[in-house]
Design an enzyme around this catalytic site. Structure first.
Site, PDB file in Angstrom:
ATOM      1  N   TYR A 122      47.673  38.037  42.812  1.00  0.00           N
ATOM      2  CA  TYR A 122      46.228  38.250  42.821  1.00  0.00           C
ATOM      3  C   TYR A 122      45.679  38.392  41.404  1.00  0.00           C
ATOM      4  O   TYR A 122      44.665  37.775  41.051  1.00  0.00           O
ATOM      5  CB  TYR A 122      45.929  39.505  43.642  1.00  0.00           C
ATOM      6  CG  TYR A 122      44.467  39.745  43.942  1.00  0.00           C
ATOM      7  CD1 TYR A 122      43.829  39.054  44.972  1.00  0.00           C
ATOM      8  CD2 TYR A 122      43.735  40.690  43.233  1.00  0.00           C
ATOM      9  CE1 TYR A 122      42.495  39.289  45.281  1.00  0.00           C
ATOM     10  CE2 TYR A 122      42.397  40.934  43.528  1.00  0.00           C
ATOM     11  CZ  TYR A 122      41.783  40.232  44.554  1.00  0.00           C
ATOM     12  OH  TYR A 122      40.469  40.474  44.854  1.00  0.00           O
ATOM     13  N   SER A 133      37.311  39.625  40.144  1.00  0.00           N
ATOM     14  CA  SER A 133      37.697  40.987  40.514  1.00  0.00           C
ATOM     15  C   SER A 133      37.844  41.783  39.222  1.00  0.00           C
ATOM     16  O   SER A 133      37.963  41.195  38.135  1.00  0.00           O
ATOM     17  CB  SER A 133      39.029  40.961  41.268  1.00  0.00           C
ATOM     18  OG  SER A 133      39.596  42.247  41.379  1.00  0.00           O
TER      19      SER A 133
END
Length: 260
Positions: free
Chosen positions: A155, A142
């Site tokens: 995350y 990401s």
């Protein structure tokens, strides 16, 4: 560069980004394993994509946090097709909380799916790739592999961790012809991202429109979401690239949100 005849496992691929990657691979003639937590969903997606051809797909049930389940799923692929050429470790979730309010169980759950899942699936696939003398492992990172945002401590930690695992696999796998790379998308409008919009609006005390325009897309060059097709094209390049010239790398796909 082609994936024709290559056997490709994609975790979390019954929907979203994983499904788009599977569709791109099948369009190039690959044999794709739709590995998902729900067998019925995996089989339904496999049937849908096989009908489009020219490649084909099968559905396999796989809980990426369970070593026995991962090993069983990989063995099922070997029993069916006899080889594994590509692993796309895509399965993931998102949970948002302020750090001081982050439930420890949620922290462990998110890290387990992203990091344990990447480790366990790689561990299970690598021996088959080493035996063949070639292979490609792709982690779904990401922009948060390189950047941070409020509310996403677990995350961000998990996605940063994938960069390190990727580099180790690239170095260990080189002598066996195995490459490893990370795709780092920006915000892709999938159900996972759409779920975050009202959650962040409530937590931050702003409108959902402001979450999209200021939080999610505020740093892009064109105020556009990254598409699943954008990510799938990069996944195809990493999977089909023929040499170790492209290994241990991470590529950001984010409409300029993060630039290196």
């Amino acid at each position: 560069m082609t994936l024709k005849g290559k056997v490709c496992i994609i975790t979390g691929s019954a929907s979203g980004i994983g499904k788009a990657i599977a569709e791109r691979y099948i369009a190039d003639g690959a044999k794709v394993v739709i590995a998902d937590l729900r067998l019925d969903a995996a089989q339904a997606t496999a049937a849908e994509l096989t009908a489009k051809g020219p490649g084909e797909a099968i559905g396999v049930e796989m809980n990426v946090t369970d070593e026995a389940a991962v090993n069983a799923g990989v063995q099922a692929v070997i029993d069916h097709w006899g080889q594994i050429d590509v692993l796309v470790s895509n399965a993931g979730i998102q949970i948002v909380h302020k750090l001081e309010e982050f439930p420890y169980d949620d922290w462990k759950k998110l890290l387990s799916i992203h990091l344990d899942g990447a480790f366990l699936t790689s561990k299970a696939c690598l021996p088959h790739m080493y035996k063949a003398g070639s292979g490609s492992i792709i982690f779904m990172g990401s922009v948060h592999s390189k950047e941070a945002s409020p509310l996403k401590s677990a995350y961000v930690t998990a996605k940063h961790g994938l960069l390190g695992l990727n580099k180790v696999i690239a170095k260990e796998g080189a002598e066996h012809g195995v490459r490893s790379n990370v795709i780092c998308p920006g915000f892709v409008k999938t159900p996972l991202v759409e779920k975050q919009i009202p959650e962040q609006a409530k937590t931050l005390g702003i409108s959902e429109e402001d979450v999209v325009n200021k939080i999610m897309l505020g740093g892009t060059v064109d105020k556009e979401f990254t598409t699943v097709e954008d990510v799938a094209e990069v996944a195809h390049m990493f999977a089909a690239f023929p040499t170790n010239a492209l290994t241990g790398q991470s590529l950001v796909v984010s409409h300029g949100w993060f630039m290196e």
